[in-house]
Design an enzyme around this catalytic site. Structure first.
Site, PDB file in Angstrom:
ATOM      1  N   ASP A  67     -60.223 -11.543 -38.624  1.00 29.40           N
ATOM      2  CA  ASP A  67     -59.353 -11.472 -37.457  1.00 29.40           C
ATOM      3  C   ASP A  67     -58.081 -10.666 -37.753  1.00 29.40           C
ATOM      4  O   ASP A  67     -57.546 -10.735 -38.865  1.00 29.40           O
ATOM      5  CB  ASP A  67     -58.979 -12.912 -37.053  1.00 29.40           C
ATOM      6  CG  ASP A  67     -58.335 -12.986 -35.691  1.00 29.40           C
ATOM      7  OD1 ASP A  67     -58.708 -12.184 -34.817  1.00 29.40           O
ATOM      8  OD2 ASP A  67     -57.468 -13.852 -35.502  1.00 29.40           O
ATOM      9  N   HIS A  68     -57.612  -9.947 -36.759  1.00 32.40           N
ATOM     10  CA  HIS A  68     -56.382  -9.157 -36.892  1.00 32.40           C
ATOM     11  C   HIS A  68     -56.327  -8.344 -38.186  1.00 32.40           C
ATOM     12  O   HIS A  68     -55.357  -8.440 -38.936  1.00 32.40           O
ATOM     13  CB  HIS A  68     -55.133 -10.048 -36.813  1.00 32.40           C
ATOM     14  CG  HIS A  68     -54.837 -10.504 -35.428  1.00 32.40           C
ATOM     15  ND1 HIS A  68     -54.321  -9.675 -34.462  1.00 32.40           N
ATOM     16  CD2 HIS A  68     -55.031 -11.703 -34.836  1.00 32.40           C
ATOM     17  CE1 HIS A  68     -54.191 -10.352 -33.328  1.00 32.40           C
ATOM     18  NE2 HIS A  68     -54.628 -11.577 -33.520  1.00 32.40           N
ATOM     19  N   GLY A  98     -54.127 -16.631 -29.032  1.00 32.49           N
ATOM     20  CA  GLY A  98     -53.001 -17.518 -28.754  1.00 32.49           C
ATOM     21  C   GLY A  98     -53.418 -18.695 -27.899  1.00 32.49           C
ATOM     22  O   GLY A  98     -52.705 -19.124 -26.995  1.00 32.49           O
ATOM     23  N   GLY A  99     -54.616 -19.256 -28.193  1.00 32.19           N
ATOM     24  CA  GLY A  99     -55.167 -20.318 -27.347  1.00 32.19           C
ATOM     25  C   GLY A  99     -54.662 -21.715 -27.657  1.00 32.19           C
ATOM     26  O   GLY A  99     -54.835 -22.624 -26.848  1.00 32.19           O
ATOM     27  N   ASN A 144     -59.579 -17.674 -29.414  1.00 34.01           N
ATOM     28  CA  ASN A 144     -59.112 -17.862 -30.788  1.00 34.01           C
ATOM     29  C   ASN A 144     -58.184 -19.067 -30.879  1.00 34.01           C
ATOM     30  O   ASN A 144     -57.229 -19.175 -30.112  1.00 34.01           O
ATOM     31  CB  ASN A 144     -58.311 -16.635 -31.236  1.00 34.01           C
ATOM     32  CG  ASN A 144     -59.196 -15.458 -31.577  1.00 34.01           C
ATOM     33  OD1 ASN A 144     -60.306 -15.349 -31.085  1.00 34.01           O
ATOM     34  ND2 ASN A 144     -58.696 -14.595 -32.424  1.00 34.01           N
ATOM     35  N   THR A 158     -53.724 -22.546 -34.675  1.00 33.17           N
ATOM     36  CA  THR A 158     -52.652 -23.539 -34.813  1.00 33.17           C
ATOM     37  C   THR A 158     -53.193 -24.970 -34.697  1.00 33.17           C
ATOM     38  O   THR A 158     -52.819 -25.844 -35.479  1.00 33.17           O
ATOM     39  CB  THR A 158     -51.549 -23.275 -33.766  1.00 33.17           C
ATOM     40  OG1 THR A 158     -51.125 -21.916 -33.907  1.00 33.17           O
ATOM     41  CG2 THR A 158     -50.360 -24.191 -33.967  1.00 33.17           C
TER      42      THR A 158
HETATM   43 ZN   LIG Z   1     -54.687 -13.145 -32.386  1.00 27.95          ZN
END
Ligand SMILES: [Zn+2]
Length: 289
Positions: free
Chosen positions: A81-82, A212-213, A233, A236
């Site tokens: 990711d990223h 940012g879910g 995604n 956190t």
């Molecule tokens: Zn992201």
């Protein structure tokens, strides 16, 4: 089984449910996430992100995640990711990741197209899929993902017409869009632009991704998925769940790592089950035995 994004996101897009993507930077996270997916018969996406590499080196983690994905009873994508640099994305592909996100969303549109197109061409030779981002999903303050804090995220919202051109030029497999979410824990509730999700979904023919879910309401998720989001995604929430597990162990007067591990896995599993139920991906495994 190890699969790529197309294997699980194309059916999700068609049938209006979403697959959760959870970073798994240690064995407890990987076990918690995969066992939740197996228990619920849900396809799942695990992996890591370039900013998380200080916590678990890419190569070491690949030896853990890829065999676990292959062995799993449900389809598992191992996704990088990223990816911020071309070199690290290539390294992930060589290590056997079945999918990479190449995030050039801070570059100009032309640079984003050029870089992503090149990587997509290479990734497809590995039979791996590519996700890219258009517009820019910013970060909440103190997010684990980075530091691009935006006071007005709408400045960087994805434009549907541009998304169409971007997909056509780059041949990517999935597109992360900026529609009002941010990475990390929210200080104020986010406001999603649902009409924008619909408009983008109507203008491209590939699955859309919501970053940012963590911390969105159930209504936000359900509506976003109905409007065309196929991958969500979450980091956190599972990152915090692991710490809650450790805290519960301490509250129970446990004082050793071996005592902590089952508590942590238990909380991670709970957090993942809650999300796959919400995203509607339970039982969506065609060849599930
Ligand atoms: Zn992201």
């Amino acid at each position: 089984m190890l699969v790529n994004l197309n294997d699980i996101l194309l059916p999700a897009r068609k049938n209006k449910y979403a697959i959760g993507a959870f970073n798994a930077i240690n064995l407890e996270l990987a076990r918690g996430i995969i066992s939740a997916a197996e228990e619920k018969g849900s396809p799942i996406i695990i992996g890591t992100a370039e900013v998380l590499l200080p916590f678990a080196p890419l190569e070491d983690l690949s030896y853990l995640l890829i065999p676990m994905a292959k062995k799993a009873k449900v389809p598992v994508v191992v996704h990088y990711d990223h990816g911020l640099t071309f070199e690290k994305c290539i390294e992930a592909l060589k290590l056997g990741f079945s999918s990479v996100m190449y995030d050039c969303s801070k570059d100009s549109y032309e640079e984003n197209v050029r870089k992503v197109k090149e990587l997509t061409y290479i990734a497809h030779q590995f039979s791996a899929t590519v996700e890219a981002e258009l517009g820019h999903v910013g970060d909440n303050e103190d997010s684990a993902e980075g530091e691009s804090y935006l006071s007005d995220p709408s400045v960087y919202f994805t434009v549907p017409e541009q998304a169409k051109d971007f997909v056509r030029q780059t041949h990517i497999d999935a597109l992360a869009i900026a529609v009002g979410t941010a990475h990390g824990a929210y200080k104020h509730s986010p406001k999603l632009d649902f009409d924008r999700i619909s408009a983008i979904s109507n203008s491209v023919d590939i699955p859309l991704v919501l970053h940012g879910g963590s911390g969105l309401s159930d209504y936000d998720f359900k509506t976003a998925i109905q409007r065309g989001i196929s991958k969500v995604n979450i980091f956190t929430d599972v990152n915090t769940a692991t710490a809650i597990g450790a805290k519960n162990a301490i509250d129970d007067k446990k004082d050793s790592l071996t005592d902590f591990i089952p508590y942590e896995i238990n909380e991670i599993k709970k957090a993942v089950v809650e999300k796959v139920e919400l995203f509607g991906s339970i039982g969506k495994v065609p060849s599930y035995k």
